[in-house]
Design a protein around this motif. Structure first.
Motif, short mmCIF file in Angstrom:
data_model
loop_
_atom_site.label_atom_id
_atom_site.label_comp_id
_atom_site.label_asym_id
_atom_site.label_seq_id
_atom_site.Cartn_x
_atom_site.Cartn_y
_atom_site.Cartn_z
N ALA A 14 0.72 -1.15 0.14
CA ALA A 14 -0.24 -0.13 -0.02
C ALA A 14 0.86 1.22 -0.02
N ALA A 15 1.92 1.36 0.93
CA ALA A 15 2.75 2.33 0.93
C ALA A 15 3.73 2.58 -0.54
N LEU A 23 -2.12 5.49 -5.24
CA LEU A 23 -3.26 5.58 -4.27
C LEU A 23 -2.82 7.01 -3.64
N LYS A 24 -3.79 7.55 -2.95
CA LYS A 24 -3.75 8.77 -2.18
C LYS A 24 -3.06 8.52 -0.93
N MET A 35 5.45 3.43 6.97
CA MET A 35 6.26 3.09 6.04
C MET A 35 6.49 3.98 4.93
N TYR A 36 5.42 4.57 4.36
CA TYR A 36 5.46 5.68 3.35
C TYR A 36 6.28 6.74 3.65
N PHE A 47 10.03 -5.21 0.50
CA PHE A 47 9.07 -5.70 1.23
C PHE A 47 7.83 -6.40 0.57
N ALA A 48 7.53 -5.42 -0.40
CA ALA A 48 6.23 -5.97 -1.20
C ALA A 48 6.48 -7.07 -2.03
N ALA A 49 7.72 -7.25 -2.35
CA ALA A 49 7.97 -8.56 -3.26
C ALA A 49 8.13 -9.59 -2.33
#
Length: 61
Positions: A14-15, A23-24, A35-36, A47-49
């Protein structure tokens, strides 16, 4: 560094989407917002992978 839980991997995704403008930022909450603000796009990609198959839902603190 890979994610340690499915929740962490999802928050990173999401970040990362917010970093890329998909994404807003105002839609982020909790861990994904932190995290963002504190991680680079490359770190978030790592992390996302992370493969989710062998990860627990959450990690105890």
């Amino acid at each position: 560094m890979p994610a340690k839980s499915k929740a962490q991997q999802e928050a990173a995704g999401a970040a990362l989407a917010a970093k890329r403008g998909e994404l807003k930022v105002s839609e982020l909450k909790g861990a994904s917002k932190e995290m963002y603000e504190s991680m680079s796009e490359k770190q978030l990609e790592e992390f996302a992978a992370t493969k989710r198959k062998s990860l627990p839902e959450h990690v105890a603190k």
